[in-house]
Motif scaffolding. Structure first.
Motif, PDB file in Angstrom:
ATOM      1  N   GLU A   9      -0.075  14.017   5.089  1.00  0.00           N
ATOM      2  CA  GLU A   9      -0.684  13.214   4.031  1.00  0.00           C
ATOM      3  C   GLU A   9      -0.759  13.986   2.713  1.00  0.00           C
ATOM      4  O   GLU A   9      -0.477  13.442   1.647  1.00  0.00           O
ATOM      5  CB  GLU A   9      -2.084  12.775   4.473  1.00  0.00           C
ATOM      6  N   SER A  10      -1.091  15.237   2.776  1.00  0.00           N
ATOM      7  CA  SER A  10      -1.185  16.058   1.565  1.00  0.00           C
ATOM      8  C   SER A  10       0.182  16.416   1.014  1.00  0.00           C
ATOM      9  O   SER A  10       0.381  16.417  -0.191  1.00  0.00           O
ATOM     10  CB  SER A  10      -1.947  17.348   1.868  1.00  0.00           C
ATOM     11  N   ARG A  11       1.119  16.703   1.893  1.00  0.00           N
ATOM     12  CA  ARG A  11       2.417  17.205   1.436  1.00  0.00           C
ATOM     13  C   ARG A  11       3.334  16.119   0.896  1.00  0.00           C
ATOM     14  O   ARG A  11       4.208  16.406   0.091  1.00  0.00           O
ATOM     15  CB  ARG A  11       3.094  17.969   2.569  1.00  0.00           C
ATOM     16  N   ILE A  12       3.151  14.846   1.300  1.00  0.00           N
ATOM     17  CA  ILE A  12       4.043  13.803   0.790  1.00  0.00           C
ATOM     18  C   ILE A  12       3.663  13.351  -0.613  1.00  0.00           C
ATOM     19  O   ILE A  12       4.418  12.627  -1.248  1.00  0.00           O
ATOM     20  CB  ILE A  12       4.122  12.575   1.730  1.00  0.00           C
ATOM     21  N   ARG A  13       2.526  13.800  -1.127  1.00  0.00           N
ATOM     22  CA  ARG A  13       2.130  13.404  -2.485  1.00  0.00           C
ATOM     23  C   ARG A  13       3.119  13.868  -3.540  1.00  0.00           C
ATOM     24  O   ARG A  13       3.208  13.281  -4.595  1.00  0.00           O
ATOM     25  CB  ARG A  13       0.737  13.937  -2.812  1.00  0.00           C
ATOM     26  N   SER A  14       3.864  14.911  -3.246  1.00  0.00           N
ATOM     27  CA  SER A  14       4.811  15.431  -4.234  1.00  0.00           C
ATOM     28  C   SER A  14       6.165  14.722  -4.176  1.00  0.00           C
ATOM     29  O   SER A  14       7.032  14.978  -4.999  1.00  0.00           O
ATOM     30  CB  SER A  14       5.018  16.936  -4.019  1.00  0.00           C
ATOM     31  N   LEU A  15       6.341  13.808  -3.212  1.00  0.00           N
ATOM     32  CA  LEU A  15       7.626  13.148  -3.030  1.00  0.00           C
ATOM     33  C   LEU A  15       7.697  11.830  -3.800  1.00  0.00           C
ATOM     34  O   LEU A  15       6.686  11.161  -3.993  1.00  0.00           O
ATOM     35  CB  LEU A  15       7.870  12.871  -1.542  1.00  0.00           C
ATOM     36  N   GLY A  16       8.910  11.462  -4.166  1.00  0.00           N
ATOM     37  CA  GLY A  16       9.148  10.174  -4.805  1.00  0.00           C
ATOM     38  C   GLY A  16       9.330   9.089  -3.756  1.00  0.00           C
ATOM     39  O   GLY A  16       9.393   9.357  -2.548  1.00  0.00           O
ATOM     40  N   ALA A  17       9.454   7.841  -4.220  1.00  0.00           N
ATOM     41  CA  ALA A  17       9.563   6.701  -3.319  1.00  0.00           C
ATOM     42  C   ALA A  17      10.777   6.815  -2.399  1.00  0.00           C
ATOM     43  O   ALA A  17      10.682   6.527  -1.198  1.00  0.00           O
ATOM     44  CB  ALA A  17       9.618   5.398  -4.121  1.00  0.00           C
ATOM     45  N   GLU A  18      11.916   7.232  -2.915  1.00  0.00           N
ATOM     46  CA  GLU A  18      13.122   7.340  -2.082  1.00  0.00           C
ATOM     47  C   GLU A  18      12.936   8.363  -0.957  1.00  0.00           C
ATOM     48  O   GLU A  18      13.379   8.145   0.171  1.00  0.00           O
ATOM     49  CB  GLU A  18      14.331   7.727  -2.930  1.00  0.00           C
ATOM     50  N   GLU A  19      12.280   9.465  -1.282  1.00  0.00           N
ATOM     51  CA  GLU A  19      12.060  10.505  -0.267  1.00  0.00           C
ATOM     52  C   GLU A  19      11.072  10.031   0.804  1.00  0.00           C
ATOM     53  O   GLU A  19      11.266  10.291   1.993  1.00  0.00           O
ATOM     54  CB  GLU A  19      11.549  11.779  -0.937  1.00  0.00           C
ATOM     55  N   VAL A  20      10.042   9.305   0.376  1.00  0.00           N
ATOM     56  CA  VAL A  20       9.073   8.777   1.352  1.00  0.00           C
ATOM     57  C   VAL A  20       9.757   7.724   2.225  1.00  0.00           C
ATOM     58  O   VAL A  20       9.537   7.685   3.439  1.00  0.00           O
ATOM     59  CB  VAL A  20       7.821   8.208   0.650  1.00  0.00           C
ATOM     60  N   GLU A  21      10.611   6.893   1.617  1.00  0.00           N
ATOM     61  CA  GLU A  21      11.374   5.908   2.397  1.00  0.00           C
ATOM     62  C   GLU A  21      12.257   6.596   3.435  1.00  0.00           C
ATOM     63  O   GLU A  21      12.375   6.129   4.575  1.00  0.00           O
ATOM     64  CB  GLU A  21      12.255   5.051   1.482  1.00  0.00           C
ATOM     65  N   GLU A  22      12.859   7.702   3.048  1.00  0.00           N
ATOM     66  CA  GLU A  22      13.712   8.458   3.974  1.00  0.00           C
ATOM     67  C   GLU A  22      12.906   8.986   5.157  1.00  0.00           C
ATOM     68  O   GLU A  22      13.327   8.887   6.313  1.00  0.00           O
ATOM     69  CB  GLU A  22      14.380   9.607   3.218  1.00  0.00           C
ATOM     70  N   LEU A  23      11.717   9.530   4.869  1.00  0.00           N
ATOM     71  CA  LEU A  23      10.850  10.023   5.952  1.00  0.00           C
ATOM     72  C   LEU A  23      10.388   8.877   6.845  1.00  0.00           C
ATOM     73  O   LEU A  23      10.335   9.013   8.073  1.00  0.00           O
ATOM     74  CB  LEU A  23       9.640  10.759   5.376  1.00  0.00           C
TER      75      LEU A  23
END
Length: 116
Positions: free
Chosen positions: A23-37
């Protein structure tokens, strides 16, 4: 056999992150990166808490939230947790004891009183 998709994830240690660290580490990611995860999670372990965290963050980003620095102190597997195992040692253990035996000569039973 290693999964080639695992090597290209935005968070290289993703599979080993606890939910709090994720939860803390995904804050630095953009939408495309979160979609990939999220796609990776759904096609592999499909852990409900992880998909909920990722979906919520994706919704925030799609609603206008901006990536932030995240929490650099979030729990990371590579940091290790230090000592593991039981904190009990012979020095901190209580003295062993056994309950007293009943009806032995050195510990006679008590009379039950008058039974007439």
């Amino acid at each position: 056999m290693t999964d080639p998709a695992r090597n290209t994830l935005p968070l290289p240690d993703y599979d080993h992150l606890p939910i709090g660290g994720l939860e803390s580490r995904i804050r630095s990611l953009g939408a495309e990166e979160v979609e990939e995860l999220l796609a990776y999670e759904r096609s592999h372990a499909d852990r409900l808490p992880a998909t909920q965290v990722l979906a919520a963050r994706l919704e925030q980003l799609e609603s206008g939230a901006e990536p932030s620095s995240g929490d650099p102190d979030a729990v990371r597997p590579e940091q290790g947790q230090g000592r593991t195992g039981s904190p009990v040692s012979p020095a901190t253990s209580p003295e062993p004891f056994s309950p007293p035996p009943h009806g032995t000569p050195d510990q006679p039973g008590k009379p039950k009183g008058d039974r007439t």
